[in-house]
Write a protein that holds these residues in place. Sequence first.
Motif, PDB file in Angstrom:
ATOM      1  N   TYR A  94       0.861  -1.183   0.000  1.00 39.31           N
ATOM      2  CA  TYR A  94       0.000   0.000   0.000  1.00 39.31           C
ATOM      3  C   TYR A  94       0.900   1.236   0.000  1.00 39.31           C
ATOM      4  CZ  TYR A  94      -2.025   3.662   3.027  1.00 39.31           C
ATOM      5  OH  TYR A  94      -2.363   4.841   3.605  1.00 39.31           O
ATOM      6  N   GLU A  96       1.516   5.679  -0.326  1.00 37.67           N
ATOM      7  CA  GLU A  96       1.061   7.060  -0.232  1.00 37.67           C
ATOM      8  C   GLU A  96       2.140   7.950  -0.831  1.00 37.67           C
ATOM      9  OE1 GLU A  96      -1.770   8.240   0.570  1.00 37.67           O
ATOM     10  OE2 GLU A  96      -2.712   6.484   1.499  1.00 37.67           O
ATOM     11  N   SER A 110      -5.481   9.873  -2.627  1.00 36.97           N
ATOM     12  CA  SER A 110      -5.247   8.495  -3.077  1.00 36.97           C
ATOM     13  C   SER A 110      -6.568   7.748  -3.075  1.00 36.97           C
ATOM     14  CB  SER A 110      -4.246   7.801  -2.145  1.00 36.97           C
ATOM     15  OG  SER A 110      -4.828   7.593  -0.864  1.00 36.97           O
ATOM     16  N   ASP A 111      -6.492   6.444  -3.350  1.00 31.82           N
ATOM     17  CA  ASP A 111      -7.698   5.612  -3.312  1.00 31.82           C
ATOM     18  C   ASP A 111      -8.225   5.462  -1.889  1.00 31.82           C
ATOM     19  OD1 ASP A 111      -7.469   5.245  -6.026  1.00 31.82           O
ATOM     20  OD2 ASP A 111      -6.401   3.326  -5.849  1.00 31.82           O
ATOM     21  N   TYR A 112      -7.379   5.780  -0.904  1.00 27.29           N
ATOM     22  CA  TYR A 112      -7.763   5.573   0.492  1.00 27.29           C
ATOM     23  C   TYR A 112      -8.133   6.880   1.201  1.00 27.29           C
ATOM     24  CZ  TYR A 112      -5.498   1.075  -0.367  1.00 27.29           C
ATOM     25  OH  TYR A 112      -5.156  -0.143  -0.892  1.00 27.29           O
ATOM     26  N   TRP A 113      -7.411   7.968   0.895  1.00 26.87           N
ATOM     27  CA  TRP A 113      -7.583   9.213   1.640  1.00 26.87           C
ATOM     28  C   TRP A 113      -7.710  10.403   0.696  1.00 26.87           C
ATOM     29  CZ3 TRP A 113      -8.070   6.822   5.992  1.00 26.87           C
ATOM     30  CH2 TRP A 113      -7.176   5.838   6.402  1.00 26.87           C
TER      31      TRP A 113
END
Length: 243
Positions: A94, A96, A110-113
């Motif tokens: 994963y 960042e 990102s895809d997460y945050w």
Amino acid sequence: MRLIALLLCSSVLAGCASKSNDDPSGTWINQAAIDAARESGHLREALAAYGPNLEWQIDAAKQEATYSNGFEVAEGRLQRIDPQHWQVTFYGDYRERLSLSHDQLTQDASDYWPEQQFTRVPAAEAQTTPGSNFERALYRAYLGGDWLIEKGPGRGGLVRFAADGTVEGLPGAERYALCLAGDCAAMSGDNDSIWLQLGEQGSPWIFVHEGNQLRIFDAQNRAQFDEMPEYQPGPQRWLLKRK
């Protein structure tokens, strides 16, 4: 000639000093979340709007980067992409990306945050424990100063919340912790909550921060005995007013 040489030297030094620092090493905190919490009084809303990550600690020489979100700490491997852009790879591949501009660190969307902004903590003031720098800055800005107990036990006394998590003057408490994320946030729903502790005993409380007033309520558990606690505001225990 000597004067010209000195002027040229000064010009070179000034030019070097004015270049942006391309080393992200140091401690960075989510100052935008702190400012929003201080201005609005709504802690959980501010963290949701500007978080969820609250602090980065970076050591470029060791290629290490760590972030804290108030509940967990993640350690990753730092890699330079170009002078102003870096990539951090965590367990499970994963990633960042971080961008550096003057004294502002940006965690790219990102895809997460979502995109998040971080401000550097002076090296002389930085704490080594991940997350502690954000907490200290938040506690100082959000609850700092003297509070007068207008209603509740100890009425008329002064209360002081310190940046290190100690509290003076609040009957039955000597330490406190604001709920930032994790289980305590899940259990308090949309409410802001605080943990108050005396010795080895502590319990959660619900609070409402409005301007210069701080209302602290009993946390009543609405869940069944075999379910995760679900706290809602009960009777008001204290009304504090910032002096």
